[in-house]
Design an enzyme around this catalytic site. Structure first.
Site: not given
Length: 627
Positions: A322, A523, A527
């Site tokens: 990400d 994080d 996610d």
């Protein structure tokens, strides 16, 4: 050494001295030539060193758990006594216990790097009552309470510093030796050690939800999740032990019946066969290897939730990141204002800031911070009316009784705002387009900087054999492409909604090989579904959300993505050592078992095939503790 280990060492020394004395006397022929006296004399060191093995074997037989190493050792040594090999019977039991002591010490040493983590658990919290400090159980502290942390004390609960300044030692959690400064307004997490200053902290979580509590839970559960190799060894031992026991009985009974006579010789061979067949080297060294690998990772501030995940990390070939908060700092700042249609940059920022007035999103926070910095004014929420979220696109808000839209290009297009070329903004960053009463006002550019060490982390991934590094982001394509190029990312996908990330990961999973593994690093709370779907999920422990940490398989306690490559090295080293132990133990045992059955191996060689191989395998497993 523990008290129990010291006691065993004392028994070994006493038994060794007695056995050495008896064997010396036997060699120089000063022992009475009476079989019963010899039996009694050698039984003394045998019982000193082996009474607990006999008791365990008897207890297990009573409980229906017959086939284990205690049973094998008892039958083998009883058989040796029956074959009048008194010194060999006592020696086999002695060396077996030496191996057990060594194993106990090795397991304790490998556990130490993980059990050290248990020391992070705080014993008390200081609550100020009527001007005096009272020590209470951290479990009894409510959210919102003010606790006092004196110099040298461990932080008992997560919270925000409201008074004081100090340096915080985070080594127990992150593996980093450099302390972090904590001042008023900073977040502080439990498990760290306060430095020289006294801090007052307002708690934000109960103890059960605190960082230290979650870490301890992860550590305690880590050893219960076995790798495929460990599960194989467990099943192997379950069937292996009865098979070799039956084979030993056949070896003792069938040849004398077929060939006639020689009972003593074949019983002796069967006893040697039993000693050789003990599966200690495999049953102990394989789990010990994985435990050591998990311990090595914990020492650098990375929590691996089980041996199965360590094994998966070793097979990782694709890693998906990400962007925001993982590869970039997530510290958004307004870097550009592009006003159009006669609107000034100041008006653009004012509309954007008020439209985001009630939002807690980091991007909204950066717009409001820029408005405060430029004007010196706070947001006047009385000017803000009804708001409606446009899922994945932005929001619609009434500001000064005028309808304001703020969001991405898709929102502008969906609302038919009169601008056709939204890609004209070339500055890298996240773009928030603003419209008022269906008139395009302009674009606010919010930029995020790349994390220190992110490029180095990607380069390290390639060095350890990761074939593909992919980045997923909800940011626009131009900004994603700029970050991707600067970091050396192989592939990126931009302008994704949370659900789109799962879809992309599914596509990548379908493209990988059968024995290849895909990891996702994230994080945020959004996610969590992707972390759960990937073969291995890496979460940020310091700034990551609880949902992400819960869904992940590996937690980076200090959010340093460079440590992922180090974990891959540890995992691959661990798997290599475990496989070495399996091949070595099975090869030596197979060879000596054949020699023993043919009468070409004596009891001393049998001891080496059991205890010697186990000790060598354990020593090899302990190499996993280094990183």
């Amino acid at each position: 050494m523990t008290k129990k280990q010291k006691k065993m060492l004392t028994r070994i020394i006493i038994a060794f001295v007695l056995l050495a004395a008896l064997m010396t006397c036997e060699h120089i022929k000063i022992l009475p030539e009476n079989i019963w006296i010899e039996l009694i004399l050698f039984a003394v060191p045998y019982l000193i060193i082996g009474y607990d093995i006999i008791l365990k074997a008897a207890k297990n037989i009573k409980n229906g758990q017959i086939f284990d190493e205690n049973f094998l050792m008892m039958i083998a040594t009883f058989g040796a006594f029956g074959a009048r090999d008194f010194s060999e019977a006592a020696a086999v039991m002695l060396f077996y216990q030496v191996g057990e002591l060594f194993q106990s010490y090795a397991v304790g040493k490998s556990r130490q790097s993980i059990s050290d983590m248990m020391d992070i658990c705080p014993e008390y919290a200081n609550i100020e009552e009527n001007g005096t400090l009272t020590q209470v159980d951290p479990d009894d502290v409510e959210v919102g309470s003010v606790i006092v942390i004196k110099p040298g004390e461990r932080v008992p609960l997560d919270g925000i510093v409201i008074e004081g300044e100090s340096l915080i030692d985070t080594a127990a959690l992150t593996g980093e030796s450099v302390p972090r400064r904590a001042t008023e307004g900073d977040e502080i997490i439990s498990g760290c050690v306060n430095g020289s200053g006294t801090l007052k902290v307002r708690t934000t979580k109960e103890f059960d939800d605190s960082t230290v509590s979650k870490i301890l839970e992860l550590v305690e559960n880590a050893s219960s999740k076995k790798a495929k190799v460990e599960n194989f060894i467990t099943k192997f031992a379950k069937y292996y032990t009865p098979v070799v026991t039956i084979a030993a009985v056949i070896l003792a009974v069938l040849p004398p019946l077929v060939l006639g006579g020689g009972w003593s010789e074949w019983i002796h061979r069967a006893c040697i066969f039993l000693v050789i067949s003990c599966p200690c080297a495999l049953v102990i060294s394989v789990p010990l290897g994985f435990f050591g690998g998990i311990g090595a990772a914990s020492r650098i501030g990375v929590l691996v939730k089980g041996g199965n995940y360590l094994e998966a990390v070793a097979e990782m070939t694709t890693i998906v990141f990400d962007k925001t908060g993982t590869l970039t700092k997530g510290e958004f700042k307004v870097s550009g204002l592009y006003a159009e249609n006669g609107f000034s940059p100041e008006t653009l920022l004012e509309l954007a800031a008020h439209a985001e007035g009630y939002s807690n999103h980091p991007i909204a926070g950066s717009i409001k911070a820029a408005y405060l910095e430029r004007t010196g004014k706070d947001i006047d929420l009385s000017r803000v009316g009804e708001a409606e979220e446009q899922a994945g696109h932005g929001i619609s808000v009434m500001v000064d009784e005028k309808q304001v839209f703020i969001g991405n290009e898709k929102l502008m297009q969906a609302k038919g705002i009169g601008k056709t070329d939204y890609t004209s903004v070339t500055e890298n960053g996240t773009v928030c387009y603003v419209a008022c009463e269906n008139v395009y006002v302009g674009a606010v550019i919010i930029s995020d900087s790349v994390k220190d060490g992110a490029r180095e982390a990607i380069a390290d991934m390639k060095k350890v054999g990761v074939k593909k590094c992919v980045m997923l982001t909800g940011d626009r394509t131009a900004a994603a492409e700029a970050v991707s190029k600067s970091l050396g990312i192989d592939e990126f996908h931009a302008e994704l909604l949370p659900a789109d990330k799962v879809t992309r990961v599914e596509e990548l999973l379908n493209r990988r090989g059968e024995k290849e593994r895909l990891a996702f690093v994230g994080d945020g709370i959004n996610d969590a579904p992707v972390l759960a779907r990937a073969d291995i999920g890496f979460a940020m422990g310091s700034m990551g959300s609880d949902a992400a940490i819960e869904a992940a398989d590996v937690v980076l306690m200090d959010d340093d993505v460079r440590k992922i490559a180090a974990v891959v090295r540890i995992a691959r080293r661990t798997l290599k050592i475990v496989k070495q132990n399996i091949v070595f133990a099975l090869a030596v045992k197979a060879l000596v078992l054949i020699l023993g059955a043919l009468g070409m191996a004596n009891m001393w060689e049998a001891v080496f095939a059991d205890v010697g191989v186990a000790v060598i395998a354990i020593l090899n497993s302990m190499r996993t503790l280094s990183h």
